[in-house]
Motif scaffolding. Structure first.
Motif, short mmCIF file in Angstrom:
data_model
loop_
_atom_site.label_atom_id
_atom_site.label_comp_id
_atom_site.label_asym_id
_atom_site.label_seq_id
_atom_site.Cartn_x
_atom_site.Cartn_y
_atom_site.Cartn_z
N GLY A 1 0.77 -1.19 -0.02
CA GLY A 1 -0.08 0.26 0.10
C GLY A 1 0.92 1.20 -0.08
N THR A 2 0.36 2.46 -0.68
CA THR A 2 0.77 3.66 -0.79
C THR A 2 -0.01 4.60 0.16
N ILE A 3 0.63 5.43 0.97
CA ILE A 3 -0.17 6.01 1.88
C ILE A 3 0.33 7.60 2.11
N TYR A 4 -0.50 8.07 2.45
CA TYR A 4 -0.38 9.60 2.79
C TYR A 4 -0.91 10.19 4.12
N GLY A 5 -0.30 11.14 4.75
CA GLY A 5 -0.77 11.71 5.94
C GLY A 5 -0.69 10.52 7.17
N ASN A 6 -1.42 10.91 8.09
CA ASN A 6 -1.58 9.86 9.28
C ASN A 6 -2.42 8.74 8.96
N TYR A 7 -1.99 7.96 8.09
CA TYR A 7 -2.52 6.64 7.99
C TYR A 7 -2.62 5.69 9.02
N PHE A 8 -1.67 5.47 9.68
CA PHE A 8 -1.33 4.34 10.71
C PHE A 8 -2.02 4.92 11.86
N GLN A 9 -1.76 6.26 12.26
CA GLN A 9 -2.51 6.98 13.46
C GLN A 9 -4.24 6.93 13.11
N ALA A 10 -4.46 6.89 12.13
CA ALA A 10 -6.07 6.90 11.70
C ALA A 10 -6.79 5.73 11.79
N LEU A 11 -5.95 4.72 11.48
CA LEU A 11 -6.52 3.27 11.61
C LEU A 11 -5.99 2.66 12.99
N GLY A 12 -5.25 3.32 13.76
CA GLY A 12 -5.03 2.59 14.80
C GLY A 12 -4.16 1.46 14.93
N ILE A 13 -3.16 1.48 13.88
CA ILE A 13 -2.18 0.40 13.37
C ILE A 13 -0.97 0.81 14.30
N PRO A 14 -0.43 -0.21 15.30
CA PRO A 14 0.56 0.24 16.27
C PRO A 14 1.95 0.37 15.63
N LEU A 15 2.87 1.25 16.04
CA LEU A 15 4.14 1.16 15.54
C LEU A 15 4.89 0.35 16.32
N ILE A 16 5.53 -0.55 16.04
CA ILE A 16 6.35 -1.43 16.85
C ILE A 16 7.82 -1.01 16.89
N GLY A 17 8.26 -0.54 15.89
CA GLY A 17 9.65 0.02 16.12
C GLY A 17 9.88 0.86 14.96
N GLY A 18 11.02 1.90 15.21
CA GLY A 18 11.30 3.08 14.13
C GLY A 18 10.44 3.96 14.16
N ARG A 19 10.08 4.46 12.94
CA ARG A 19 9.12 5.56 12.74
C ARG A 19 8.21 5.42 11.82
N THR A 20 7.22 6.36 11.63
CA THR A 20 6.33 6.30 10.48
C THR A 20 6.76 7.42 9.62
N PHE A 21 6.12 7.63 8.46
CA PHE A 21 6.43 8.62 7.34
C PHE A 21 6.31 9.94 7.87
N THR A 22 7.06 11.04 7.51
CA THR A 22 7.15 12.20 7.67
C THR A 22 6.92 12.94 6.41
N ASP A 23 6.78 14.35 6.74
CA ASP A 23 6.71 15.39 5.51
C ASP A 23 8.08 15.29 4.87
N GLU A 24 9.16 14.88 5.66
CA GLU A 24 10.44 14.88 4.85
C GLU A 24 10.40 13.92 3.88
N ASP A 25 9.73 12.61 3.84
CA ASP A 25 9.98 11.63 2.96
C ASP A 25 9.23 11.95 1.71
N ARG A 26 9.99 12.97 0.82
CA ARG A 26 9.47 13.45 -0.53
C ARG A 26 10.17 12.69 -1.59
N ALA A 27 9.84 12.95 -2.81
CA ALA A 27 10.48 12.22 -3.98
C ALA A 27 11.99 12.54 -4.00
N ASP A 28 12.56 13.73 -3.71
CA ASP A 28 13.71 14.21 -3.55
C ASP A 28 14.84 13.59 -2.16
#
Length: 826
Positions: free
Chosen positions: A536-563
């Motif tokens: 899946g490709t996601i945008y915004g707070n997809y994991f937080q909106a669905l309540g999918i827990p973060l086990i380790g590391g981080r989620t995507f941020t605004d810094e994860d751009r094409a460049d």
């Protein structure tokens, strides 16, 4: 013939005088026959009724086995190969699902649709009701023409013949309506009504779809008609031959992929998963009908014993045995036909209610009805039941002892006490059969509870989801798609009651997800094996909106751009399977097989496991990419190309019930793009409920049938024990006159009922053990031979039998009955 009519009149008069008996037996039969008719109507409508195509038995669906993954579709490139090279088919056609926004009405509306090659309509053998279908020339010329469904023609054009030739705005482009299909035409065939195609447009494959980059997209299917004399196995061999030719022309990037042709009957594709469910329900409802028949036989036996003097008088006056047999059978037929008629009415009501609740979990629900075949089936069942139930009282009537019968002494007449064993056998059989269904019901309930206890991997409460698709013409670049996504999330996040918003092109527990192959860094080309994971490709707070827990590391941020460096997030199960015993953070992988020249992406996070379907399935491996990094899937994107996904689901988590923010979401989308329609706007809890519906429905139906079987069995126990008390009334009166206590009489009667329960429970337990394998595959984390299931079911059966026996036991010890019984002692 006249004497048959006269006998029927006499039988009707006798039943009219015994209204309580008539109503009791009619209701019992109505329950058994009505339930059986309801299930048969499902079987007839879904399995037995031919598909609405010409010669449907020769229609097959073509697909491919890709590696170890069966049931995958075909690629756009494969369509031409199977159409021209396959020799087992007289005609073929390809199709794929899509949707359009109907934008020329009072409000934009999303319509399910299908793209078809021109060969589909001739292959299935269905012509238009009005107008014509599109031609091969129109498909090659990319003509913007459409064929609409009967329902769309009715709802939008009010069955106006002038609709043919009119224009319709689809995705803000004008299409010409060239035809209207018949009322019962559905294609592609699928479960549920939500995604049934409302219109059909030419496939007109684009150069992008036929490009090497899309060579690994198995998103199409084909329908074909077998040539005369060609078997399904021969067709499969021919399709496999073509698949080998296709593999020989694979681009170098797909050289490690192996495919095999897959040919299935079109009817089996649609109903294959439903057939086992209906088989179990038919067995269950047959048990209910069997118990109802046994109950009716017991009541008719008791009635025959009570009327022993009438039979004795008729036999003494020279009546033939055949006349008495005919009277008994006619009485039984009147009862069974009355029960059948009432059962047919019950079945009609059940089908009307059930067709709506089953609409999204079973195929062809529009075909379910109480039609002529179902009515004839009910008539046959009623006749068979009437004749069989009449044989028991007929047997009693023909064996009536004339001397004992003319004395008018029920307790001493042959056909009374001498048939106690037959009555007991019938009741024991009832209890045993009912116990089998009761144990199965407990197993299904326990299985359903086990499923509900499984963690979904996300929190569906207070979550609203809405599907959308951005039209190509108005959103032709990544910049335009990203602008829409960003503005939508910003605007929704400001609304009161909304906590967080995300966008994704797949949803957990929705039975729909994209699948992508992948290659792990460090894997050798020789050791690589094709594996798919949900993607899946996601945008915004997809994991937080669905309540999918973060086990380790981080989620995507605004810094994860094409460049910026390419990053991905994987599910916990994928991390364990891909890097067992290692930390997945920092590992790298890329989409596709090793031959694909796609960039590496780094794992920056691990999230909890979710499932594509219901929670009784194993957790699926998932990996996610940020929508603003399309290079993960396509490589470096062209400056003006649209690589960011422009369709998916808006996911909104709210602090208030999700139903209350539906209009807020619709209004916000309309502010950004007034012509954009949302589809399937619903709570996430509804999404989960739909995927769990098959198991829930089966559990509810089996439980309903088990409850009916239990009630019928207890009715039989009550009838037998009550009649036994009547036969022993004088004996009980003498016992009490000689000093027996009422408690002792009650215990005496209760013991007889409990003995029946124990014998029936032993029989039912053995039968359940013998038939346990029939339901094993339908249970989740529950064994059909679990001792607790048997213990609970047996205790319930014995306890309920005890209660059913208590009423006649207490009545047997009453003083009023004692006085009446002593008066009749000779």
């Amino acid at each position: 013939m006249s004497f048959w009519i006269e006998d029927l009149r006499h039988a009707a008069r006798r039943l009219a005088k015994a209204r309580s008996f008539f109503l009791t037996v009619t209701l019992m039969l109505a329950l058994g026959i009505g339930a059986t008719t309801t299930i048969f109507s499902l079987i007839e409508g879904i399995l037995l009724r031919p598909l609405p195509f010409r010669d449907p038995g020769s229609l097959v669906q073509l697909g491919e086995h890709v590696g170890e993954n069966p049931g995958i579709g075909i690629t756009a490139r494969d369509i031409r190969a199977y159409s021209t090279e396959a020799q087992a088919f007289s005609s073929t056609g390809a199709f794929t699902g899509t949707s359009f926004v109907l934008s020329d009405g009072p409000a934009p509306e999303n319509l399910a649709a299908a793209r078809l090659t021109s060969g589909v309509f001739p292959t299935v053998g269905v012509g238009p009701l009005l107008g014509r279908v599109f031609s091969r020339q129109e498909e090659d010329a990319r003509a913007q023409v459409a064929v609409i469904s009967y329902s769309l023609w009715t709802n939008r054009y009010h069955r106006d013949p002038r609709a043919v030739g009119a224009t319709i705005e689809l995705d803000r482009k004008s299409y010409t309506i060239v035809g209207v299909m018949p009322r019962d035409f559905e294609f592609p065939l699928q479960v549920g009504r939500l995604n049934q195609a409302q219109l059909w447009v030419p496939m007109s494959l684009t150069s992008e779809e036929l490009s090497e980059e899309k060579a690994g997209f198995w998103g199409y299917r084909m329908v074909a008609r077998l040539k005369d004399g060609v078997s399904l196995s021969q067709a499969a061999q021919d399709a496999d031959r073509v698949s080998r030719q296709i593999m020989s022309s694979f681009p170098p990037s797909m050289s490690k992929i192996h495919i095999h042709g897959d040919v299935q009957l079109l009817s089996e594709v649609l109903t294959g998963k439903t057939r086992p469910l209906l088989r179990v329900l038919l067995i269950a409802v047959s048990v209910v009908l069997l118990i109802a028949c046994a109950n009716v036989a017991i009541l008719m036996l008791v009635r025959a014993v009570r009327y022993h003097r009438d039979y004795a008088v008729r036999l003494a006056l020279g009546a033939r045995s055949s006349a008495i047999l005919r009277d008994t059978v006619q009485e039984g037929l009147l009862l069974s036909l009355s029960g059948g008629l009432l059962g047919l009415i019950f079945a009609g009501m059940a089908v009307h209610i059930g067709s709506h609740s089953l609409a999204e979990s079973m195929p062809r629900t529009d075909s379910i009805s109480i039609d002529v075949p179902v009515a004839l089936f009910t008539l046959c069942i009623a006749i068979v039941v009437g004749v069989l139930c009449s044989l028991v009282p007929a047997f009693v009537a023909l064996r009536t002892n004339l001397v004992a019968g003319l004395k008018d002494t029920v307790s001493t007449a042959t056909g009374a006490a001498s048939h106690a064993r037959l009555r007991s056998v019938l009741v024991v059989s009832e209890i045993g059969v009912a116990l089998v269904l009761l144990i199965a019901s407990f197993a299904f309930v326990r299985s359903y509870q086990k499923m509900l206890s499984v963690d979904l991997g996300f929190q569906p409460q207070h979550v609203l989801v809405a599907g959308y698709r951005l039209p190509q013409e108005q959103y032709a670049t990544d910049a335009s798609v990203e602008r829409f996504n960003r503005e939508l999330i910003e605007q929704l996040s400001k609304k009161p009651g909304i906590l967080t918003v995300g966008i994704g092109d797949n949803l957990p527990s929705s039975d729909d997800s994209g699948m992508a192959a992948y290659t792990l860094e460090g894997q050798s080309v020789q050791g690589w094996k094709l594996k798919f994971a949900a993607f899946g490709t996601i945008y915004g707070n997809y994991f937080q909106a669905l309540g999918i827990p973060l086990i380790g590391g981080r989620t995507f941020t605004d810094e994860d751009r094409a460049d910026s460096p390419l990053v991905i997030i994987v599910s916990q199960s994928m991390a364990q399977h891909s890097w067992p015993g290692q930390k997945p953070i920092g590992k790298r992988m890329h989409a596709g097989n090793p031959g694909k020249n796609l960039p590496w992406a780094t794992v920056v996070g691990v999230v909890g496991d979710t499932r594509i379907g219901s929670r009784d399935q194993k957790a699926d491996d998932h990996w996610y990419a940020p929508a603003r990094q399309p290079a993960i899937l396509f490589g470096p994107a062209l400056p003006q190309s649209r690589a960011i996904p422009a369709a998916g689901s808006i996911v909104v988590r709210a602090a208030i019930p999700p139903e209350t923010i539906i209009e807020t979401v619709r209004h916000t989308v309309a502010e950004i793009d007034p012509q954009l329609a949302l589809n399937q706007v619903r709570s996430m809890a509804d999404v989960v409920s739909k995927t769990e519906a098959p198991r829930r429905i089966m559990t509810e139906l089996i439980g309903f049938f088990a409850l009916g079987a239990l009630i019928l069995a207890l009715t039989g126990v009550y009838a037998v024990v009550s009649f036994s008390v009547t036969l022993r009334a004088q004996e009980i009166a003498i016992r009490m006159a000689l000093g027996a206590q009422r408690e002792g009489i009650v215990k005496l009667v209760l013991r007889s009922g409990v003995r029946l329960a124990l014998a029936g429970s032993a029989l039912g337990a053995l039968a359940s053990l013998a038939t346990a394998q029939l339901i094993r595959s339908y249970l989740f984390s529950v064994s059909p031979t679990d001792p607790w299931l048997y213990t609970a079911s047996i205790f319930l059966m014995i306890g309920m039998t005890f209660i059913a026996s208590a009423v006649p036991a207490i009545r047997a010890a009453s003083s009023a009955d004692l006085i009446n019984a002593l008066r009749s002692v000779p």
